[in-house]
Design a protein around this motif. Sequence first.
Motif, PDB file in Angstrom:
ATOM      1  N   ALA A   1      11.274  94.077  24.474  1.00 25.98           N
ATOM      2  CA  ALA A   1      12.405  94.583  25.257  1.00 25.98           C
ATOM      3  C   ALA A   1      13.384  93.449  25.574  1.00 25.98           C
ATOM      4  CB  ALA A   1      11.904  95.241  26.534  1.00 25.98           C
ATOM      5  N   HIS A   2      12.831  92.307  25.907  1.00 25.42           N
ATOM      6  CA  HIS A   2      13.668  91.146  26.227  1.00 25.42           C
ATOM      7  C   HIS A   2      14.487  90.707  25.006  1.00 25.42           C
ATOM      8  CE1 HIS A   2      14.951  87.357  28.002  1.00 25.42           C
ATOM      9  NE2 HIS A   2      14.464  86.717  26.946  1.00 25.42           N
ATOM     10  N   LEU A   3      13.843  90.663  23.834  1.00 22.28           N
ATOM     11  CA  LEU A   3      14.528  90.245  22.617  1.00 22.28           C
ATOM     12  C   LEU A   3      15.636  91.230  22.237  1.00 22.28           C
ATOM     13  CD1 LEU A   3      11.491  89.064  20.446  1.00 22.28           C
ATOM     14  CD2 LEU A   3      13.247  87.616  21.506  1.00 22.28           C
ATOM     15  N   LEU A   4      15.401  92.506  22.531  1.00 14.91           N
ATOM     16  CA  LEU A   4      16.393  93.534  22.211  1.00 14.91           C
ATOM     17  C   LEU A   4      17.393  93.742  23.347  1.00 14.91           C
ATOM     18  CD1 LEU A   4      13.986  96.134  20.537  1.00 14.91           C
ATOM     19  CD2 LEU A   4      15.748  94.765  19.398  1.00 14.91           C
ATOM     20  N   LYS A   5      17.255  92.933  24.404  1.00  9.32           N
ATOM     21  CA  LYS A   5      18.159  92.983  25.561  1.00  9.32           C
ATOM     22  C   LYS A   5      18.137  94.343  26.249  1.00  9.32           C
ATOM     23  CE  LYS A   5      21.194  89.466  23.543  1.00  9.32           C
ATOM     24  NZ  LYS A   5      22.561  89.121  23.100  1.00  9.32           N
TER      25      LYS A   5
END
Length: 376
Positions: free
Chosen positions: A149-153
Amino acid sequence: MLLPDLAEKIIAEVRQFLQEDIIVANTCGVIIASTDAGRIGSFHEGALICIKNKEKLIITREDQSRLQGVKAGINLPIFFKGETVGVIGITGNPDKISPFAEIIRKLTELFISESYFAEQLDWQARALEGFMFDWLQAKEWDPAFKERAHLLKINLAVDRQVSIAEFRQNSQLLHRDLWNRILSWKEAGPHDILIRWGNNRIVLLAGASSAQKENLIREKVTRFHRFLENLLAAEVSMGTGKPLPPFSLSESFMQAERALKIAKERGTIIFDQDLTIEMIFDDLSPETKKDFVERTIGTFMNEQDLMVTLKELFRQNHSLKNTAEALHIHINTLHYRLKKISDLSGLYTSNLNDLMKLFIAVKLLDEGTKKQLKYP
């Protein structure tokens, strides 16, 4: 690293502007694409020198005898993100082709850049679709899920409202330029997420903070529906669930799917919170629906005049006068038909309980006809 497939595309693009023979070599000096298929896979010493020096190399006819695998012409290093990724070589008289050399290099680098960002766009679309699928299935969020989720913002703390848009299979959704235009929807907020879902669907995860009023979110989703129809120049059906906490995304998704079923029948946008009797219909099995139809209107549903009369009676809110006028029949003819319905079914249109049964049966029959269900 410059791959053969991309190198062949570069050759095809440059060939539109230049008729001389062209090669593309990788950073090892090996030709990976060429207008002369016989040179593919061979070593090009000039390309390797060009890579090492990171500058243009002019190859003369005299150089052909001392350098392996070369022909007279010009070799130009190809740069991407500040790194040398390959060499493009143009065979011919250097004096003749030199004026075009820098233009060809810039064209090649532009093509590589566009190809890279197009691939990034495709990767992100696939990654978002995969993440969305896992989000709908996940019962708990492990560290790996949160990292994705963090990588995909994606902010997992924001409430979400799911909208599913569907259009004809033959639309050009998968065309990169069109998808890029959809992603550039100007009204998308910082927490709104657009996801390509299968071949003919788009999912909008609208960020719905507690500070936003429900009617404002509804208006925004409606504008997105209008935006898609204008962009695609096609009818778009859309179903929208309720704004729910991120852990309940699957519930909002199921609501959106339920609303989409109704929207596809009407060719419009439907919000799940506006559904009433349709919610009951959606929970019934096909077998239950068929049994209910057979037990209520099964004895006369193939008699067209009776079915037309019953449907018009509902459209006219049970007004006998308006029903007779709409059907262009005498009021006595209407009474005769209604009596025949009662005689065949045992249900009376003058009885509220029976009337409700008839109404539901007609609705289920219409739904079954649209879905091509077979009734006896």
